[in-house]
Design an enzyme around this catalytic site. Sequence first.
Site, mmCIF file in Angstrom:
data_model
loop_
_atom_site.group_PDB
_atom_site.id
_atom_site.type_symbol
_atom_site.label_atom_id
_atom_site.label_comp_id
_atom_site.label_asym_id
_atom_site.label_seq_id
_atom_site.Cartn_x
_atom_site.Cartn_y
_atom_site.Cartn_z
ATOM 1 N N LYS A 67 6.964 12.668 -4.916
ATOM 2 C CA LYS A 67 7.312 13.185 -3.586
ATOM 3 C C LYS A 67 8.750 12.834 -3.214
ATOM 4 O O LYS A 67 9.497 13.685 -2.730
ATOM 5 C CB LYS A 67 6.332 12.624 -2.542
ATOM 6 N N THR A 68 9.137 11.584 -3.438
ATOM 7 C CA THR A 68 10.509 11.171 -3.131
ATOM 8 C C THR A 68 11.511 11.913 -4.005
ATOM 9 O O THR A 68 12.574 12.331 -3.541
ATOM 10 C CB THR A 68 10.661 9.649 -3.324
ATOM 11 N N ASP A 112 9.255 8.747 4.573
ATOM 12 C CA ASP A 112 8.135 8.426 3.684
ATOM 13 C C ASP A 112 7.005 7.788 4.500
ATOM 14 O O ASP A 112 7.250 7.164 5.535
ATOM 15 C CB ASP A 112 8.612 7.462 2.598
ATOM 16 N N THR A 161 0.722 9.724 1.593
ATOM 17 C CA THR A 161 -0.369 9.603 0.621
ATOM 18 C C THR A 161 -1.716 9.842 1.285
ATOM 19 O O THR A 161 -2.734 9.938 0.609
ATOM 20 C CB THR A 161 -0.365 8.196 -0.015
ATOM 21 N N ARG A 221 5.031 7.643 -12.443
ATOM 22 C CA ARG A 221 5.532 6.301 -12.138
ATOM 23 C C ARG A 221 4.911 5.273 -13.073
ATOM 24 O O ARG A 221 5.596 4.387 -13.590
ATOM 25 C CB ARG A 221 5.232 5.936 -10.675
#
Length: 338
Positions: A67-68, A112, A161, A221
């Site tokens: 997302k980032t 975020d 999230t 990640r």
Amino acid sequence: MSSHSNSDKKSDAPDQWLDKTLRPDKWNEYIGQENVKNNLQVLLHAARERGHSPEHLLLYGPPGLGKTTLAHLIASDLGSAMKVTSGPAIERVGDLAAILTNLGKHDILFVDEIHRLNKSIEEVLYPALESGVLDIIIGKGPSARTIQLELPPFTLVAATTRIALLSAPLRSRFSGGVFRLEFYNNEEIAKIIERSAGILNVPIQKEAAYAIAERSRFTPRTANYLLKRCRDYAQVHKRDFSKELIHESLNNLGYDALGLQYTDRHLLSTIIEKFNGGPVGLSTLAAATAEEEATIEEVYEPYLIRSGLLERTPRGRVVTPHGYAHLNIEYPQQDNLL
């Protein structure tokens, strides 16, 4: 907009910023999430042609899916500056006012974990998103007055999230689109690992990349974390980066063939050994494993269920035949779901 190539990244990025180094800065480097990526590119292209800021966007999905990275790509694509903050970091209305009044024309504001934004701050954010104005109240009581500040056109890119925790009014403000990021498949993860290995100057073959992908829990990640740990293991033991070394180093870290760690396996074995494979309720399972209910439900269960090792039934959690087989425990013949 960044003009660095992968080779530039290799030479000038210190190891403490590896996560940033491995982040794609071009659309063609961003692997997976094709539907989200294609829709965003159309939206951004149209906004550029009109000379407008894109509408506000909401990205949601489990942690570690990109997302980032997407937010950075959006800013890079538009050639816009990006200001980064998070829901918990905006504690007072004044914090939000300071951020908004410092935005330039067509800037991107990335927030975020927006589901953790204070509700009183949300109320101030609504007119900024809808009308481009910031209402500031000066004074208290009967003498209080409101000053309205005009804001430059900007785009809010929010990430969360837990979209269910967003209030309906806030969710409705994302007219540009709400985009869900899905888990990756092993082929996509293997490609991400090969790209990251190139940046890290780690020679890796396809089968070795796939061996890491299989334990990466469908998450980029995690894949990059495991790649870095395998690189450390190879460096310390002065060995080539082979499939055998990967299995050895990840086993040493406690990751089994499916990417399960000790707590994942403990959760399954507890259900089998103490509750005959289930069904067992969440609160009982939490007490038996000394884990918090929320941790089991949000951290461990999703991957176990997605991997077909655990089922969540109306009566409680049940270990599947695949879960028994993974722990090398014989599956009982009776139907535990009855």
